[in-house]
Design an enzyme around this catalytic site. Structure first.
Site, PDB file in Angstrom:
ATOM      1  N   SER A   1      47.978  38.663  40.500  1.00 22.70           N
ATOM      2  CA  SER A   1      46.608  38.816  40.982  1.00 22.70           C
ATOM      3  C   SER A   1      46.605  39.211  42.460  1.00 22.70           C
ATOM      4  O   SER A   1      47.499  38.813  43.222  1.00 22.70           O
ATOM      5  CB  SER A   1      45.908  37.469  40.813  1.00 22.70           C
ATOM      6  OG  SER A   1      44.708  37.439  41.531  1.00 22.70           O
TER       7      SER A   1
ATOM      8  N   LYS B   1      50.472  31.832  40.739  1.00 22.37           N
ATOM      9  CA  LYS B   1      50.844  33.255  40.646  1.00 22.37           C
ATOM     10  C   LYS B   1      52.028  33.552  41.571  1.00 22.37           C
ATOM     11  O   LYS B   1      52.970  34.247  41.187  1.00 22.37           O
ATOM     12  CB  LYS B   1      49.651  34.153  41.001  1.00 22.37           C
ATOM     13  CG  LYS B   1      48.493  34.065  40.015  1.00 22.37           C
ATOM     14  CD  LYS B   1      48.869  34.566  38.623  1.00 22.37           C
ATOM     15  CE  LYS B   1      47.767  34.411  37.612  1.00 22.37           C
ATOM     16  NZ  LYS B   1      48.197  34.590  36.219  1.00 22.37           N
TER      17      LYS B   1
ATOM     18  N   TYR C   1      45.570  27.787  41.929  1.00 20.23           N
ATOM     19  CA  TYR C   1      45.661  28.926  41.001  1.00 20.23           C
ATOM     20  C   TYR C   1      46.519  30.035  41.610  1.00 20.23           C
ATOM     21  O   TYR C   1      47.454  30.551  40.995  1.00 20.23           O
ATOM     22  CB  TYR C   1      44.260  29.467  40.670  1.00 20.23           C
ATOM     23  CG  TYR C   1      44.310  30.832  40.001  1.00 20.23           C
ATOM     24  CD1 TYR C   1      44.748  30.961  38.687  1.00 20.23           C
ATOM     25  CD2 TYR C   1      43.974  32.001  40.698  1.00 20.23           C
ATOM     26  CE1 TYR C   1      44.835  32.214  38.084  1.00 20.23           C
ATOM     27  CE2 TYR C   1      44.056  33.245  40.106  1.00 20.23           C
ATOM     28  CZ  TYR C   1      44.489  33.348  38.794  1.00 20.23           C
ATOM     29  OH  TYR C   1      44.589  34.583  38.201  1.00 20.23           O
TER      30      TYR C   1
END
Ligand code: NAD
Ligand code: WQD
Length: 337
Positions: A123, A151, A147
């Site tokens: 992302s 990643k 979050y």
């Protein structure tokens, strides 16, 4: 055969269609924690054939091994993961467990079955608050929430795997802001509860499910003061995955690629574009900035073009039109249809 983890979800379901368009065979593996079988039924309807599907969790080695026993899996497109930034701050362990541990288990089972090709959904969140725009792949990495950290960790884990064993072929795709839906209006984004993201919030306001959009801040250093992002049509994104899978055999190193359009639109640009194509008024009010938001984020997409032969083709109007078609035909998403 390609294994698509998280293939019942928003980006995964669109990617299944593009894989099929290219004549590539795939099987979906999903625990349906943020999706439903209905999306795969719709995919079947669009491609005119059954979708192979196994229900299971990437953290469960037995579930995973079942797929490798049933199918000759050559490569994996790994979408499965939790993706809500706010929820990740409240439940960090759930995010590390699902995303990080889940990916480790997946890679273990892949290695045991001598399948070592993986395309991973990373992302633009890994760029944190970029010092300038457009963003190239060599920008410094940082992030402000669990979050985003999942990643970053997973990118590093996959790079370490390649360092340890050069048979691994790894593509890290850093998505910018996917919106839009398949032209048929049969599949699209179906968030649980009140949407966190801009486009589903706008489209649910347009359909009358929500009263008013809150625009989070109008005092950013952008052309109209509202946040600027690189919105990319989900079908363009899906096509990027097909290009990645076609490229993967020839890799000699880990490949990290931005998937964006290179264009930045503000919140108010999106509201205006959506109003134009839907002919609906979107009531909005300006509110305080949302914690953790940045002013501007858009990609330099030139590496994707040179290395994958891919570039985004669909305009912001098309993104809004397709989001609107999906939302107006399915006001409750996949529920009660
Ligand atoms: P989504 O929630 O619609 O799809 C993810 C799918 O993974 C869901 O169907 C869910 O049921 C499944 N899943 C989650 N945990 C699982 C597990 N442990 N085992 C099996 N299946 C599991 O999300 P999406 O928008 O399609 O995103 C796909 C991927 O792309 C995610 O990894 C996400 O972090 C990443 N990504 C998304 C965006 C975005 O804005 N949508 C942006 C950048 C990256
Ligand atoms: C876009 C713009 C908001 C909602 C998130 C994740 C990122 C990636 C994509 C997964 C911002 C504004 C939003 C609203 C608003 N996901 N906004 N009112 O924050 O760019 O990125 O999704 O990897 O990691 O952080 O997307 O759609 O939430 O916001 O004004 O009700 O819209 O402030 O400027 P974001 P978004």
């Amino acid at each position: 055969m390609i294994l698509v983890t998280g293939g019942a979800g928003y980006i995964g379901s669109h990617t299944c269609i593009e894989l099929d368009n290219e004549g590539l065979d795939f099987v979906v593996f999903d625990n349906l924690c943020n999706s439903s079988k209905e999306s795969l039924k719709r995919v079947s309807q669009i491609i005119g054939k059954d979708v192979k599907f196994i229900e299971g969790d990437i953290r469960n080695e037995t579930d995973l091994q079942k797929i490798f026993d049933l199918y000759d899996i050559d490569s994996v497109i790994h979408f499965a993961g939790l993706k809500a930034v706010g929820e990740s701050i409240e439940k960090p362990l759930a995010y590390y467990d699902n995303n990080v541990i889940g990916t480790i288990k997946l890679c273990e089972v892949m290695a045991q079955n001598n399948c070592k090709k993986i395309v991973f959904s990373s992302s633009a969140t890994v760029y944190g608050d970029p010092h300038t725009t457009p963003i190239t792949e060599d920008f410094p990495l940082s992030t402000t929430n669990p979050y985003g950290r999942t990643k970053l960790f997973i990118e590093d884990i996959l790079k370490d795997l390649f360092t340890s064993d050069h048979e691994w072929k790894v593509i890290l795709l850093r998505y910018f802001n996917p919106i839009g839906a398949h032209k048929s209006g049969l599949i699209g984004e179906d968030p649980n509860g009140i949407p966190n993201n801009l486009m589903p919030y706008i489209s649910q306001t347009a359909v009358g499910k929500l009263e008013q959009l809150s625009v989070f801040g109008d005092d950013y250093d952008t052309h109209d003061g509202t946040g600027v992002r690189d919105y990319i049509h989900v079908v363009d994104l899906a096509e990027g995955h097909v290009k990645a899978i076609e490229k993967i055999d020839s890799l000699e190193n880990v490949l990290t690629v931005n998937l964006g359009t290179g264009k930045g639109y503000s919140v108010l640009d999106i509201v205006k574009a959506f109003e134009k194509v839907s002919e609906k008024k979107i009531p909005y009010k300006i509110t305080a900035r949302r914690n953790g938001d940045i002013a501007k984020c858009f990609a330099d997409p030139s590496y994707a073009k040179s290395v994958l032969g891919w570039e985004a083709k669909r305009s912001i109007d098309e993104m809004c039109e397709d989001s609107w078609r999906w939302q107006s035909k399915n006001p409750n998403g996949y529920k009660n249809n």
